[in-house]
Write an enzyme that holds these catalytic residues in place. Structure first.
Site, PDB file in Angstrom:
ATOM      1  N   PRO A  64      -0.892  32.004 -30.824  1.00  0.00           N
ATOM      2  CG  PRO A  64       1.211  32.833 -31.209  1.00  0.00           C
ATOM      3  CD  PRO A  64       0.482  31.876 -30.351  1.00  0.00           C
ATOM      4  CD  GLU A 118      15.999  30.046 -37.057  1.00  0.00           C
ATOM      5  OE1 GLU A 118      15.820  29.443 -35.976  1.00  0.00           O
ATOM      6  OE2 GLU A 118      17.097  30.509 -37.407  1.00  0.00           O
ATOM      7  CG  PHE A 133       7.237  34.060 -32.052  1.00  0.00           C
ATOM      8  CD1 PHE A 133       7.100  34.462 -33.373  1.00  0.00           C
ATOM      9  CD2 PHE A 133       6.278  33.213 -31.526  1.00  0.00           C
ATOM     10  CE1 PHE A 133       6.032  34.033 -34.144  1.00  0.00           C
ATOM     11  CE2 PHE A 133       5.204  32.772 -32.283  1.00  0.00           C
ATOM     12  CZ  PHE A 133       5.083  33.184 -33.593  1.00  0.00           C
ATOM     13  CE1 TYR A 156       4.429  23.469 -31.332  1.00  0.00           C
ATOM     14  CE2 TYR A 156       2.432  23.516 -32.659  1.00  0.00           C
ATOM     15  CZ  TYR A 156       3.442  24.185 -31.983  1.00  0.00           C
ATOM     16  OH  TYR A 156       3.445  25.560 -31.946  1.00  0.00           O
ATOM     17  CG  ASN A 201       9.745  32.759 -27.855  1.00  0.00           C
ATOM     18  OD1 ASN A 201       8.783  32.756 -28.613  1.00  0.00           O
ATOM     19  ND2 ASN A 201      10.990  32.619 -28.297  1.00  0.00           N
ATOM     20  CB  ALA A 250      16.213  35.848 -26.581  1.00  0.00           C
ATOM     21  CG  LEU A 266      -0.122  30.650 -41.341  1.00  0.00           C
ATOM     22  CD1 LEU A 266       0.491  29.246 -41.395  1.00  0.00           C
ATOM     23  CD2 LEU A 266      -0.921  30.936 -42.603  1.00  0.00           C
ATOM     24  CE  LYS A 270       3.885  25.570 -28.354  1.00  0.00           C
ATOM     25  NZ  LYS A 270       4.743  26.501 -27.575  1.00  0.00           N
TER      26      LYS A 270
END
Length: 253
Positions: A181, A188, A16, A151, A85, A12, A183, A155
């Site tokens: 999502p 960061e 995002f 990675y 997130n 947080a 691009l 996902k």
């Protein structure tokens, strides 16, 4: 403002997660803001002193995770929305020129931390017959690209985990959504992945990428739908991006 409930947002403190936190506060939620960086969490709680409860927690420390959640103050324990997130990408090297420690960290954060936290919180949602679990996936879980290796695999795991979670929860009022999502700029993400600010900025040159606010508004919409509506998954890209065609390598003789 009407109090709509309590949302727990991981990661947080920036990107995002910060945008999602701000959006859900505006929507009327109180937020348990979870992140590793205490100073950034303190800034969030300073901005919204009565609506944010900061929690310093490392998503890879699953031993401490359960204790942290179960010792929240009583008034913060009834979590209505979980936003998974927190996550990261490390490196773009191709196999075999990779770092196993990078792979391990991505798996521990993006997969193991996510499933542990979900399991810890879901029991309370089932007891109260109310809840919404949202995870941040990625189009990398669907469309492979050079250097995406682990990675993208993490996902893909998240996408399938969320579909299976929804299947397990059929017959309950718990909602389950994966946001995927493409691009996205202004966070960061690429700096952490590439460990080089100039290279990170070059990723977005000549593009108009998605922003953290776009993701936050999407989550706001999903959460705000009537309780009988479940959005299984949302794949979103900026206009400047599209799914790539199947690659073919041709050797020149």
């Amino acid at each position: 403002m009407t109090h709509k409930g309590i949302a727990l947002v991981t990661g947080a403190s920036a990107g995002f997660g910060k945008a999602i936190t701000y959006q859900l506060v505006q929507d009327g939620y109180k937020i348990i803001a979870v992140a590793r960086r205490k100073e950034k969490l303190e800034q969030l709680s300073h901005d919204f002193p009565d609506q944010i409860y900061p929690v310093v927690m490392d998503m890879t420390d699953t031993r401490n995770m359960e204790t942290t959640i179960h010792t929240l103050p009583p008034e913060w324990q009834e979590i209505d929305v979980l936003v998974n997130n927190a996550g990261l990408a490390l490196g773009v090297d191709r196999i075999p020129n990779i770092s196993l420690s990078n792979w391990d960290q991505m798996i521990k954060t993006n997969v193991i931390g996510l499933i542990h936290l979900t399991q810890i919180i879901i029991g309370g949602m089932l007891d109260r017959k109310k809840g919404h679990i949202i995870s941040l996936g990625s189009i990398a879980g669907t469309y492979p690209y050079p250097g995406g290796n682990v990675y993208g695999a993490t996902k893909a795991f998240v996408a399938q985990f969320m579909l299976n979670l929804k299947t397990d929860l059929i017959g309950t009022p718990i909602r389950v959504t994966n946001i995927e999502p493409g691009l996205c700029g202004g966070t960061e993400f690429s700096d952490i992945r590439l460990k080089d600010h100039e290279k990170a900025q070059a990723v977005y040159e000549g593009t108009t990428p998605l922003t953290a606010d776009d993701i936050a508004k999407t989550i706001s919409w999903v959460v705000g739908l009537p309780a009988h509506v479940n959005i299984n998954r949302i794949e979103m890209m900026p206009v400047c991006q599209a799914p790539a065609g199947v690659a073919v390598f041709k050797s020149i003789k």
